[in-house]
Write a protein that holds these residues in place. Structure first.
Motif, short mmCIF file in Angstrom:
data_model
loop_
_atom_site.label_atom_id
_atom_site.label_comp_id
_atom_site.label_asym_id
_atom_site.label_seq_id
_atom_site.Cartn_x
_atom_site.Cartn_y
_atom_site.Cartn_z
N PRO A 4 79.63 67.06 76.93
CA PRO A 4 79.36 66.19 78.09
C PRO A 4 77.71 66.95 79.52
CG PRO A 4 81.89 66.39 78.21
CD PRO A 4 81.10 67.79 77.34
N GLY A 5 77.46 66.10 79.59
CA GLY A 5 75.81 66.42 80.37
C GLY A 5 74.87 67.48 80.14
N LEU A 6 74.62 66.67 78.73
CA LEU A 6 73.83 67.54 77.53
C LEU A 6 73.24 65.98 77.70
CD1 LEU A 6 74.89 70.06 75.38
CD2 LEU A 6 74.08 70.30 77.59
N TRP A 7 71.25 65.68 77.27
CA TRP A 7 71.10 65.10 76.57
C TRP A 7 71.23 64.91 75.51
CZ3 TRP A 7 69.48 61.20 79.39
CH2 TRP A 7 68.80 61.42 80.87
N ALA A 8 72.09 64.14 74.53
CA ALA A 8 72.36 64.02 73.00
C ALA A 8 71.43 64.29 72.20
CB ALA A 8 73.06 62.73 72.95
N VAL A 9 70.72 62.88 72.10
CA VAL A 9 69.42 63.61 71.49
C VAL A 9 69.19 63.86 71.52
CG1 VAL A 9 67.66 61.68 70.13
CG2 VAL A 9 69.82 61.02 71.16
N ALA A 10 68.13 64.14 72.64
CA ALA A 10 67.40 65.80 72.81
C ALA A 10 67.57 67.24 72.77
CB ALA A 10 66.66 65.49 74.32
N SER A 11 69.15 67.02 72.98
CA SER A 11 69.49 68.61 72.47
C SER A 11 69.93 68.76 70.79
CB SER A 11 71.42 68.10 72.66
OG SER A 11 71.49 68.50 74.14
N ALA A 12 69.94 67.57 69.77
CA ALA A 12 69.73 67.46 68.78
C ALA A 12 68.51 67.58 68.17
CB ALA A 12 70.41 66.37 68.13
N HIS A 26 60.24 65.68 76.43
CA HIS A 26 59.22 65.51 75.86
C HIS A 26 59.65 65.85 74.02
CE1 HIS A 26 56.07 63.62 77.97
NE2 HIS A 26 56.53 64.40 79.26
N LEU A 27 59.66 64.53 73.47
CA LEU A 27 60.30 64.58 71.94
C LEU A 27 59.10 64.35 71.06
CD1 LEU A 27 64.13 63.09 71.59
CD2 LEU A 27 63.05 65.70 72.40
N CYS A 28 58.03 63.39 71.68
CA CYS A 28 57.15 62.87 71.10
C CYS A 28 56.48 64.39 70.01
CB CYS A 28 55.63 62.76 71.84
SG CYS A 28 55.28 63.44 73.68
N GLY A 29 56.25 64.01 69.14
CA GLY A 29 55.57 64.63 68.18
C GLY A 29 56.44 65.49 67.10
N ALA A 30 57.77 65.49 67.94
CA ALA A 30 59.38 66.60 67.16
C ALA A 30 59.47 65.43 65.08
CB ALA A 30 60.20 66.49 67.33
N THR A 31 59.40 66.08 64.31
CA THR A 31 60.10 65.90 63.57
C THR A 31 61.41 66.21 62.81
OG1 THR A 31 57.71 66.18 62.58
CG2 THR A 31 59.24 65.14 60.82
N TYR A 43 58.59 61.80 65.90
CA TYR A 43 58.86 61.19 66.73
C TYR A 43 57.29 60.81 67.53
CZ TYR A 43 63.92 61.43 67.70
OH TYR A 43 65.49 60.96 67.83
N LYS A 44 57.68 59.13 68.39
CA LYS A 44 56.19 59.29 68.13
C LYS A 44 55.95 59.11 70.00
CE LYS A 44 55.18 56.12 63.76
NZ LYS A 44 55.97 56.29 64.41
N ALA A 45 54.88 58.76 70.98
CA ALA A 45 55.13 58.49 72.50
C ALA A 45 55.92 57.47 72.93
CB ALA A 45 53.76 58.42 72.83
N ARG A 46 55.97 56.15 72.00
CA ARG A 46 57.22 55.13 72.58
C ARG A 46 58.72 55.37 71.93
NH1 ARG A 46 55.01 52.91 66.71
NH2 ARG A 46 57.02 52.98 65.40
N ASP A 47 58.68 56.67 70.88
CA ASP A 47 60.32 57.24 70.94
C ASP A 47 60.41 57.67 72.34
OD1 ASP A 47 60.02 55.78 68.61
OD2 ASP A 47 59.36 57.21 67.91
N CYS A 48 60.08 58.36 73.46
CA CYS A 48 60.02 59.61 74.01
C CYS A 48 60.38 59.38 75.63
CB CYS A 48 59.01 60.16 74.10
SG CYS A 48 58.68 61.87 75.00
N ALA A 49 60.97 59.87 75.53
CA ALA A 49 62.19 58.71 76.83
C ALA A 49 61.39 59.27 78.82
CB ALA A 49 63.92 59.46 77.55
N ALA A 50 60.80 60.61 78.09
CA ALA A 50 60.16 61.29 79.42
C ALA A 50 58.33 60.31 79.15
CB ALA A 50 59.58 62.71 78.74
N CYS A 51 57.84 59.92 77.70
CA CYS A 51 56.83 59.36 77.85
C CYS A 51 56.58 57.82 78.85
CB CYS A 51 55.63 59.64 76.57
SG CYS A 51 55.28 60.76 75.80
#
Length: 60
Positions: A4-12, A26-31, A43-51
């Motif tokens: 609890p208390g972690l960003w699940a997808v970003a952490s993974a 930012h997750l954009c550009g991560a494979t 991950y594309k910019a449209r998939d990135c919550a930070a973008c």
């Protein structure tokens, strides 16, 4: 295991714990490898919550 208390997808995706106290990274550009198919996914910019946060709401 995600705690609890972690960003699940970003952490993974980033391979490190990302606290919810931090801004969403930012997750954009991560494979990553898809768990069901085993195929790589970039991950594309449209998939990135930070973008999305920076760009604001989309049309409609």
């Amino acid at each position: 295991m995600i705690r609890p208390g972690l960003w699940a997808v970003a952490s993974a995706v980033l391979g490190r714990p990302v606290s919810r106290a931090e801004r969403y990274p930012h997750l954009c550009g991560a494979t990553v490898t898809a768990t069901r198919t085993g195929t790589p996914y970039r991950y594309k910019a449209r998939d990135c919550a930070a973008c999305s946060e920076r760009l604001g709401p989309g049309p409609g």
